[in-house]
Design an enzyme around this catalytic site. Structure first.
Site, mmCIF file in Angstrom:
data_model
loop_
_atom_site.group_PDB
_atom_site.id
_atom_site.type_symbol
_atom_site.label_atom_id
_atom_site.label_comp_id
_atom_site.label_asym_id
_atom_site.label_seq_id
_atom_site.Cartn_x
_atom_site.Cartn_y
_atom_site.Cartn_z
ATOM 1 N N CYS A 266 0.848 -1.359 -0.061
ATOM 2 C CA CYS A 266 0.125 0.001 0.022
ATOM 3 C C CYS A 266 0.931 1.248 -0.022
ATOM 4 O O CYS A 266 0.633 2.111 -0.996
ATOM 5 C CB CYS A 266 -0.914 0.110 1.062
ATOM 6 S SG CYS A 266 -1.981 -1.369 1.175
HETATM 7 C C1 UGA Z 1 -0.758 0.350 5.667
HETATM 8 C C2 UGA Z 1 -1.480 1.317 6.566
HETATM 9 O O1 UGA Z 1 -0.644 1.468 7.639
HETATM 10 C C3 UGA Z 1 -2.935 1.050 6.581
HETATM 11 O O2 UGA Z 1 -3.352 2.261 7.748
HETATM 12 C C4 UGA Z 1 -3.589 0.953 5.532
HETATM 13 O O3 UGA Z 1 -4.810 0.642 5.371
HETATM 14 C C5 UGA Z 1 -2.987 -0.068 4.483
HETATM 15 O O4 UGA Z 1 -1.443 0.471 4.220
HETATM 16 C C6 UGA Z 1 -3.865 0.014 3.223
HETATM 17 O O5 UGA Z 1 -3.811 1.070 2.351
HETATM 18 O O6 UGA Z 1 -4.368 -0.878 2.836
HETATM 19 P P1 UGA Z 1 0.186 -2.141 5.810
HETATM 20 O O7 UGA Z 1 0.559 -1.989 4.406
HETATM 21 O O8 UGA Z 1 -0.362 -3.223 6.687
HETATM 22 O O9 UGA Z 1 -0.680 -0.782 6.030
HETATM 23 O O10 UGA Z 1 1.722 -1.706 6.567
HETATM 24 P P2 UGA Z 1 2.110 -0.741 7.595
HETATM 25 O O11 UGA Z 1 1.953 -1.441 9.233
HETATM 26 O O12 UGA Z 1 1.586 0.788 7.657
HETATM 27 O O13 UGA Z 1 3.619 -0.990 7.434
HETATM 28 C C7 UGA Z 1 4.176 -0.423 6.200
HETATM 29 C C8 UGA Z 1 5.651 -0.148 6.166
HETATM 30 O O14 UGA Z 1 6.259 0.885 6.986
HETATM 31 C C9 UGA Z 1 6.476 -1.764 6.756
HETATM 32 O O15 UGA Z 1 7.399 -1.906 5.884
HETATM 33 C C10 UGA Z 1 6.683 -1.033 8.122
HETATM 34 O O16 UGA Z 1 7.898 -1.953 8.547
HETATM 35 C C11 UGA Z 1 7.133 0.476 7.960
HETATM 36 N N1 UGA Z 1 7.042 1.127 9.192
HETATM 37 C C12 UGA Z 1 5.880 1.078 10.113
HETATM 38 C C13 UGA Z 1 8.093 1.480 9.558
HETATM 39 O O17 UGA Z 1 9.337 1.789 8.836
HETATM 40 N N2 UGA Z 1 7.947 2.505 10.807
HETATM 41 C C14 UGA Z 1 6.791 2.602 11.551
HETATM 42 O O18 UGA Z 1 6.937 3.474 12.554
HETATM 43 C C15 UGA Z 1 5.809 1.928 10.970
#
Ligand code: UGA
Length: 437
Positions: A266
């Site tokens: 996403c």
């Molecule tokens: C993301 C959004 O968080 C959701 O709110 C949204 O609904 C979803 O996309 C979507 O559009 O369907 P997701 O793809 O499951 O959710 O992943 P995240 O938990 O957001 O993580 C994304 C990336 O960011 C990962 O690689 C994670 O490791 C990284 N991340 C996350 C960080 O590097 N630091 C953080 O503090 C949080």
């Protein structure tokens, strides 16, 4: 009342199970026969244990089933939720072909239905898609008028992989974008049992809310990475710094964890799609371009830390722990493990990789590197180790694993380990944003 959900992926199945749990009868549609078979046997086509448990209960009860016959399923339903994927084309533009196919089938169903069916876009689509792309497909294919003969809504989802069911059952907010009042009212009443805050908007605003949210999250992560990269060079640990920043209620504590960048199905593609969409209007978003560039470069920070500690990586054995785009999932879409490992290989390192759940999916992306079947096997004889995904079991790294390494250098690419524990276990701890020795 019957609800039809088109697309049996994360969003579709979380939506289907949520409505099933709210007491509605749910039919999930997918063009992939394998997926349909899997759903009908109560098995998810991906790793999301709490969702799978509830799916199995609903399938057993007979309140959720899957089919490849979308037209028949929509005809027999009051709502048709479009939950198909909207990936990136090589140019970064959103690929609307799956949405077009799904809406073509919905149009056929609308043509022969006497009911007022509400079509709900849940897939993430760039602003104006529902009105200018989806609506004409539905109207032309059915010979009917949106807002009069059938309803049209845009209802973005905000669920995260790894907590899909909880996020869907207890959403932070419910956004109801509608073309006409009637379909918006009907959609709102569908969510009556969920007590989250609601916001009613038009279609285009609802589409933009999703992109504004995801690009903000991507910005928060990239900001944290930037602060971390500065801290490490200034001899500071970024952890208390970012913690203190997050204590300001105007900022908030979540999504301030630095690492090797954001991946997944996403955030990266949504940043690209919005950048492309506004470019069509003659607007170059420098902020979105910078976000993408920063994110592309961030895995190099982990490699730089490793090189600083062990010198030339040529012929060194490097263990990479975690291949999924984040811990707790088996999804490898846009995982940072790919640029990270590619960077290590470019420096002629010998890479050995391990992930508790995502290994099979990752082998398809990088078939030629060495894979280990456990954390210990991965770390055995390694000259250095990089943590790429924050799996809970990696937090337990201790003397046993570290003593297997040739040189006990650990680069924490997700800031998920406790530096003191690693040091006590005889390891040299380096981390994104960890400027202390
Ligand atoms: C993301 C959004 O968080 C959701 O709110 C949204 O609904 C979803 O996309 C979507 O559009 O369907 P997701 O793809 O499951 O959710 O992943 P995240 O938990 O957001 O993580 C994304 C990336 O960011 C990962 O690689 C994670 O490791 C990284 N991340 C996350 C960080 O590097 N630091 C953080 O503090 C949080």
């Amino acid at each position: 009342m019957r609800i039809c959900v088109i697309g049996a992926g994360f969003v579709g199945l979380a939506t289907g199970v949520t409505f099933g749990k709210l007491g509605y009868e749910v039919v999930c549609c997918d063009i992939d026969k394998g997926r349909v078979k899997s759903v009908n046997s109560g098995t998810l086509p991906f790793y999301e244990p709490p969702l799978e448990k509830e799916l199995r209960i609903l399938v057993k009860k007979g309140s959720l089933a899957a089919t490849v016959d979308t037209v028949a399923a929509v005809k027999a339903s009051k709502f048709a939720f479009v939950c198909v994927q909207t990936p990136s084309l090589p140019s970064g533009r959103i690929d609307l072909r799956p949405a077009k196919t799904a809406c073509g089938s919905i149009a056929k169903a609308l043509k022969y239905s006497r009911d007022y069916i509400v079509v709900v876009m849940k897939s993430t689509v760039v602003p104006s898609t529902t009105d200018l792309f989806i609506r004409p497909i539905l109207e032309k294919g059915s010979g009917k008028t949106a807002g009069r003969d059938f309803g049209l809504c845009m209802n973005p989802e905000f669920l995260q992989e790894g907590s899909a069911l909880k996020d869907s059952m207890e959403p932070t907010r419910i956004i109801i974008g509608s073309l006409d009042r009637r379909s918006g009212d009907m959609l709102e009443s569908l969510y009556a049992k969920i007590k989250s805050p609601r916001l009613r908007t038009d279609l285009r605003s609802a589409e933009m809310i999703k992109y504004a949210s995801n690009t903000f999250l991507a910005t928060k992560i990239s900001y944290s990475n930037e602060v971390a990269n500065m801290c490490v060079r200034l001899g500071i640990d970024s952890e208390p710094v970012l913690k203190a920043v997050g204590m300001d209620p105007r900022v908030g504590p979540l999504f301030l964890k630095p690492g090797v960048g954001f991946g997944g199905s996403c955030l990266p593609k949504d940043v690209r799609a919005l950048k492309d969409r506004v470019r069509l209007e003659g607007y170059e978003s420098r902020m979105l371009s910078t976000l993408l560039k920063m994110n592309d470069e961030q895995p190099r920070e982990a490699i730089r830390l490793l090189e600083n500690a062990i010198g030339d990586l040529g012929n060194k054995r490097i263990a990479v722990l975690g291949l999924a785009f984040k811990g707790g999932v088996d999804d490898v879409r846009e995982t940072r493990a790919v640029p990270l490992i590619t960077g290590l290989l470019a420096k002629r390192a010998r890479v050995v990789a391990y992930d508790p759940m995502a290994m099979q999916n990752f082998i398809r992306l990088m078939p030629t590197i060495e894979y280990a079947s456990s954390v210990s096997e991965c770390m055995k004889g390694a000259d250095g180790c990089i943590i790429q995904a924050d799996w809970p079991q990696f937090r337990k790294l201790g003397k046993k694993e570290i003593s297997l390494m040739r040189a006990p250098v650990i680069v924490d690419g997700r800031r998920c380990l406790d530096p003191a524990t690693i040091k006590r276990a005889g390891g040299k701890y380096l981390g994104i944003g960890y400027g202390l020795q």
